[in-house]
Design a protein around this motif. Structure first.
Motif, PDB file in Angstrom:
ATOM      1  N   LEU A 110       0.964  -1.296   0.116  1.00 40.15           N
ATOM      2  CA  LEU A 110      -0.002  -0.258  -0.060  1.00 40.15           C
ATOM      3  C   LEU A 110       0.955   1.544  -0.171  1.00 40.15           C
ATOM      4  N   LEU A 111       2.029   1.500   1.089  1.00 41.98           N
ATOM      5  CA  LEU A 111       2.752   2.338   0.532  1.00 41.98           C
ATOM      6  C   LEU A 111       3.544   2.279  -0.336  1.00 41.98           C
ATOM      7  N   VAL A 112       3.880   1.498  -1.018  1.00 43.49           N
ATOM      8  CA  VAL A 112       4.783   1.854  -1.830  1.00 43.49           C
ATOM      9  C   VAL A 112       3.370   1.998  -3.495  1.00 43.49           C
ATOM     10  N   GLN A 113       2.435   1.745  -3.629  1.00 39.71           N
ATOM     11  CA  GLN A 113       1.089   2.342  -4.113  1.00 39.71           C
ATOM     12  C   GLN A 113       1.532   3.382  -4.175  1.00 39.71           C
ATOM     13  N   LYS A 114       1.068   3.467  -2.853  1.00 47.02           N
ATOM     14  CA  LYS A 114       1.023   5.726  -2.836  1.00 47.02           C
ATOM     15  C   LYS A 114       1.396   6.566  -3.474  1.00 47.02           C
ATOM     16  N   ALA A 115       2.850   5.941  -3.028  1.00 43.27           N
ATOM     17  CA  ALA A 115       4.463   6.800  -2.751  1.00 43.27           C
ATOM     18  C   ALA A 115       4.853   6.924  -4.096  1.00 43.27           C
ATOM     19  N   TRP A 116       4.422   5.949  -5.331  1.00 47.83           N
ATOM     20  CA  TRP A 116       4.348   6.264  -6.577  1.00 47.83           C
ATOM     21  C   TRP A 116       3.769   6.853  -7.118  1.00 47.83           C
ATOM     22  N   ASP A 121       3.060  12.456  -9.793  1.00 49.48           N
ATOM     23  CA  ASP A 121       1.762  13.883  -9.674  1.00 49.48           C
ATOM     24  C   ASP A 121       3.207  14.312  -9.145  1.00 49.48           C
ATOM     25  N   ALA A 122       3.641  14.565  -8.151  1.00 45.83           N
ATOM     26  CA  ALA A 122       5.665  15.517  -8.382  1.00 45.83           C
ATOM     27  C   ALA A 122       5.861  15.876  -9.005  1.00 45.83           C
ATOM     28  N   TYR A 123       5.765  14.421  -9.947  1.00 45.47           N
ATOM     29  CA  TYR A 123       7.059  15.065 -11.142  1.00 45.47           C
ATOM     30  C   TYR A 123       6.143  15.440 -12.485  1.00 45.47           C
ATOM     31  N   ILE A 143      10.746   6.721  -1.360  1.00 44.25           N
ATOM     32  CA  ILE A 143      10.251   6.505  -0.537  1.00 44.25           C
ATOM     33  C   ILE A 143       9.773   4.873  -1.090  1.00 44.25           C
ATOM     34  N   THR A 144       9.740   4.719  -2.297  1.00 41.61           N
ATOM     35  CA  THR A 144       8.732   3.894  -3.220  1.00 41.61           C
ATOM     36  C   THR A 144       9.896   3.053  -3.259  1.00 41.61           C
ATOM     37  N   ALA A 145      11.242   3.516  -4.099  1.00 40.22           N
ATOM     38  CA  ALA A 145      12.561   1.739  -3.863  1.00 40.22           C
ATOM     39  C   ALA A 145      12.776   1.095  -2.685  1.00 40.22           C
TER      40      ALA A 145
END
Length: 170
Positions: A110-116, A121-123, A143-145
């Motif tokens: 779940l964290l990876v999905q949200k961070a990705w 979005d930030a990019y 965070i994603t990695a």
């Protein structure tokens, strides 16, 4: 038994990936240490603070922590509370570790999905920090990695744990 032996044949290659991430995090930590030392000197001796020092440290620490977690977990060097281990015995520890690792994989997914999503979005919207405009996607990418690699470590530990069974579980 080493971590790569526990993880089987694929463990050596994956261990190198985790080690490389930790090494990269260590290099960033060293750069932060130098930056903070120079910033303190500039501020208190030359009365010239470094613009954006705080932003660099914040983004850098996100990178450091996230890239260090997978290798730390792989090597079993993280903090572990074993208050109930003696009471639970081998089977109890086996089951509790299996459940906690499984829950951990789900939460990390779940964290990876949200961070990705946040990184994309930030990019896309070119989000940057206030002072020196560091792209925010760098922190979300770290965070994603880091969390993705950490989830891989937990999955590999679950597989290894099931393969070795309850008998003599540490």
């Amino acid at each position: 038994m080493s971590a790569s032996e526990q993880l089987g044949a694929q463990g050596g290659t994956l261990e190198r990936v985790f080690r490389f991430a930790a090494l990269l995090g260590g290099i960033v930590l060293f750069a932060i240490m130098i930056l903070v030392s120079v910033a303190v000197f500039f501020r208190y001796v030359l009365n010239q603070p470094i613009l954006g020092n705080q932003e660099l440290v914040e983004i850098g620490m996100a990178v450091v922590v996230m890239l260090a977690i997978p290798y730390t977990s792989l090597k079993g060097q993280h903090i572990r509370v074993d208050i109930f281990d003696n009471m639970l015995g081998d089977a109890g520890r086996f089951f509790c570790d299996l459940v906690s690792r499984s829950i951990g994989v789900f939460v990390l997914y779940l964290l990876v999905q949200k961070a990705w999503d946040k990184a994309l979005d930030a990019y896309e919207y070119e989000d940057v920090t206030n002072m020196i405009e560091i792209p925010v996607w760098i922190a979300y990418g770290a965070i994603t990695a880091g969390m993705g690699l950490f989830a891989c470590v937990l999955v590999l530990k679950i597989i290894s744990q099931i393969r070795h069974g309850v008998r003599g579980y540490e």
